[in-house]
Enzyme design. Structure first.
Site, short mmCIF file in Angstrom:
data_model
loop_
_atom_site.label_atom_id
_atom_site.label_comp_id
_atom_site.label_asym_id
_atom_site.label_seq_id
_atom_site.Cartn_x
_atom_site.Cartn_y
_atom_site.Cartn_z
N GLU A 198 0.77 -1.32 0.18
CA GLU A 198 -0.06 0.23 -0.01
C GLU A 198 0.93 1.14 -0.12
O GLU A 198 1.67 1.30 1.06
CB GLU A 198 -0.80 -0.03 1.25
CG GLU A 198 -1.99 1.10 1.14
CD GLU A 198 -1.71 2.18 2.20
OE1 GLU A 198 -1.46 3.30 1.50
OE2 GLU A 198 -1.49 2.12 3.31
N CYS A 222 -1.60 9.01 3.14
CA CYS A 222 -1.47 8.33 1.93
C CYS A 222 -2.58 8.56 1.05
O CYS A 222 -2.59 8.57 -0.20
CB CYS A 222 -1.08 7.03 2.19
SG CYS A 222 -2.54 5.96 3.09
#
Length: 684
Positions: free
Chosen positions: A257, A296
């Protein structure tokens, strides 16, 4: 003054490294506060400990037991949250920033604890439906899923030291797999504080969790086939780890990720007077300033219709101007510093790179006020917004990410251009579109879905209750293709399945029934003298069957059912209207067939069966005409234990029954799965 040295938790005990290692700082003042080192840890021994001690202990528990374990842990941590907030302040987080990290992380434990109800009260999971592999049904196939007999290695990012740990371990622990947690060193002191409370609680079996504060260089050298590695962080580091020789040679599952260049799009239908315009400005502002842009999922690219650029720039500028930067403990401060000076310096470098092809139109890299702290000693930056007047040719904004309160505003002319710009990030964790036009929403979603892990569609109908662009949810997947890493985290049941091995099994229906504890059609049935409705939950066995008396259906049955139900559909009531249909005469209602089946199999006297809980599935496979005779085979298909909600609650479980209604030829005319709530013999 000696600094506090963070501890590691390995092989069932706390360990302090012999050397101090990296120095960690207060993000607000720049003061040195901790040191972190992993020197002296044997990563291979830690993994073996997890595999040999933690794994077997977790696999002895059922999904329901592991889920209740997560719930107890969540409640324990929630009681201590105020202590975590105090530690979190040292990372520069505001109270609301910390809420997302701390209570958001604990919320993942609660959410995954609730997922236990989607799994059986077993140590394995039966996946999907059986496959008939032979003409007569004596040979079938199925799938089961069991916990991997390895360890999960979680290498986490600095920006969410609590959420990053808890959202991952919630899933592997529910699946029955132990974990080693490696937080980013920069903010590992907050992870250690929460981890210490986890160990103190004594809720988890020994070996379930271990912690590394400091470097984990070389940890992948000891991974094996059954292990799972997850990484959250930069795309370049993730790709380097993913190509590790042991990952490749052992075929290890690797979930990446990575940070991505997420976007937010203002729909072409939105005007400055639309409620969606204000929603857009608020959403973009929040995503630039929350956690000082260190997410993120933060919005890095802002896409608006070309004729709306000036309006958006003015409105966004006013909103961001009201964002007070400084020490979060000072009243009125809305945005704190970045997590450390190293992060601030890195963001400044990226800003300077972006400035080569576009200009800053909101904020200033140097000139800004800081409240309650020293701007130079702390890791402070002001919110910055660039404008890119030619985003199809000036491409830095689609390739360079400044991991802080930095975003780029850019124009588009058509929805097709907006879709193309969104995809130019080459794979993102999330994008959002703010529009009141559902046709625009559909076109945008279908056009961008291939390059995004999640898409948020916002309008005035849902904005008040929306969790927002930047909030991954436990029951939805978190991840994205391409630059975002190609992985998936969370996702409800989907996330748990990542830690399970799916295996196809083949055999007779009776054998597969015995293995899965779920009755398979065609398996041997156990007819007992005692009606199953007279048995308590504990006494019922999968395969217990009652074969009922039979009933011959009449036209009077059909007419009476129509009168009672009000269902006068022509196929049941008008024999003159059947030309061109599949029916040769008046046909019995499907629900009459099921109702009559219940009348045949129900034992009417008071007993352990408390109530009918519902129907999972029902199919009417053959028309039933007047004069046909039907009977029922009622078989215990599956048992699902239930927890007592309170001390006064009745101890009970849910029993799933296979209802097979057949005619005088033995052919099935209707089949259903019904559920009953059944009292336990033992009420303690």
């Amino acid at each position: 003054m000696a600094l506090t040295q963070l501890k590691n938790y390995a092989e069932g005990k706390w360990m302090t490294a012999k050397k101090e290692g990296d120095v960690l700082h207060n993000a607000i003042t720049g003061e040195a506060i901790y040191t972190a080192s992993s020197e002296g840890l044997d990563f291979g021994a830690m993994m073996n400990y997890a595999r040999k001690v933690g794994g077997p202990a977790l696999r002895k528990l059922t999904f329901h037991q592991r889920g209740r374990m997560l719930k107890a842990l969540a409640m324990h941590l929630m009681e201590r949250k105020e202590y975590f907030y105090k530690v979190s302040a040292l990372t520069g987080a505001t109270r609301s920033d910390s809420w997302v990290d701390i209570e958001g992380g604990i919320g993942n434990l609660f959410a995954n604890a609730s997922l236990r109800r989607q799994f059986p009260d077993e140590r394995f999971y039966v996946d999907g439906e059986a496959a008939k592999l032979s003409k007569n049904g004596t040979f079938i196939g199925h799938h089961i899923m069991v916990p991997r007999e390895g360890v999960a290695i979680h290498i986490n990012a600095f920006n969410f030291p609590v959420w990053g740990m808890l959202e991952k371990i919630a899933v592997n622990l529910l699946a029955g797999v132990p974990a080693i947690v490696k937080p980013a060193t920069l903010t590992s002191f907050l992870t250690e504080a929460v981890f210490e409370e986890i160990i103190k609680s004594n809720i988890l079996p020994e070996g379930s969790l271990q912690l590394i504060c400091g470097s984990a260089r070389g940890i992948l050298d000891s991974i094996e086939t059954q292990d799972v590695v997850t990484f959250t962080g930069s795309a370049s580091t993730g790709q380097s780890l993913k190509s590790h020789p042991r990952i490749i040679s052992e075929g290890v599952s690797f979930n990446l990720e990575a940070d991505s260049l997420n976007c937010c799009v203002l729909g072409p239908d939105v005007k400055t007077t639309s409620p969606e315009f204000d929603i857009f400005i608020k959403e973009v502002t929040r995503e630039i300033t929350t956690k000082a842009g260190q997410k993120c999922t933060a919005i890095r690219r802002i896409m608006v219709p070309a004729n709306m650029v000036e309006d958006v720039q003015i409105a966004l500028g006013k909103r961001l101007k009201g964002t007070t930067v400084g020490d979060p403990s000072v009243e009125g401060v809305r945005m704190g510093p970045l997590a450390g000076l190293s992060q601030r310096n890195e963001v400044r470098e990226k800003v300077q790179q972006l400035a080569k092809s576009q200009q800053i139109v909101i904020g200033d890299l140097e000139k800004f006020e800081v409240v309650g702290a020293d701007k130079e000693k702390g890791a402070f930056l002001a919110p910055l917004v660039f404008f890119n007047d030619d985003p199809f040719h000036k491409l830095d904004c689609h390739n360079i990410e400044a991991f802080g309160p930095v975003s780029t505003l850019m124009p588009y002319n058509t929805i097709d251009e907006a879709i193309e710009l969104a995809k130019m990030g080459r794979g993102s964790l999330v994008c959002s579109v703010i529009t009141a036009d559902d046709d625009v929403a559909k076109e945008f979603v279908l056009g961008t879905a291939s390059m995004h892990g999640r898409i948020l569609v916002l309008n005035s109908d849902c904005a008040k209750e929306s969790t927002g662009h930047g909030s991954p949810m436990p029951l939805l997947v978190h991840g994205g293709p391409g630059r975002a890493g190609g992985g998936e985290e969370m996702g409800g049941k989907r996330g748990v399945l990542h830690y399970l091995q799916r295996t196809a099994i083949q055999g007779s229906p009776t054998t597969i029934t015995r293995i899965t504890n779920v009755y398979q059609q065609g398996a041997k049935q156990n007819e007992t003298e005692v009606h199953p409705f007279r048995k308590h939950f504990e006494d019922l066995q999968v395969g217990d069957t009652v074969i009922t008396h039979k009933h011959t259906v009449s036209e009077a049955d059909i007419t009476n059912f129509a009168n009672v139900s009000g269902d006068n559909f022509y196929a049941h009531m008008d024999a003159t209207s059947l030309e061109g249909t599949i029916f040769t005469g008046r046909v019995a209602h499907g629900y009459f067939v099921l109702s009559k089946a219940a009348g045949l199999f129900v034992d009417a006297k008071k007993g352990p069966v408390l109530l009918n809980y519902g129907i999972d599935e029902a199919r009417f496979t053959k028309p039933v005409y007047p004069g046909m005779t039907i009977g029922v085979k009622l078989t215990v298909k599956e048992k699902v234990d239930q927890e007592k909600r309170t001390g006064d609650d009745i101890a009970k479980g849910i029993v799933k029954w296979l209802v097979d209604v057949y005619d005088e030829t033995g052919e099935t005319v209707a089949i259903a799965t019904i559920l009953t709530m059944v009292k336990k013999r033992n009420q303690e």
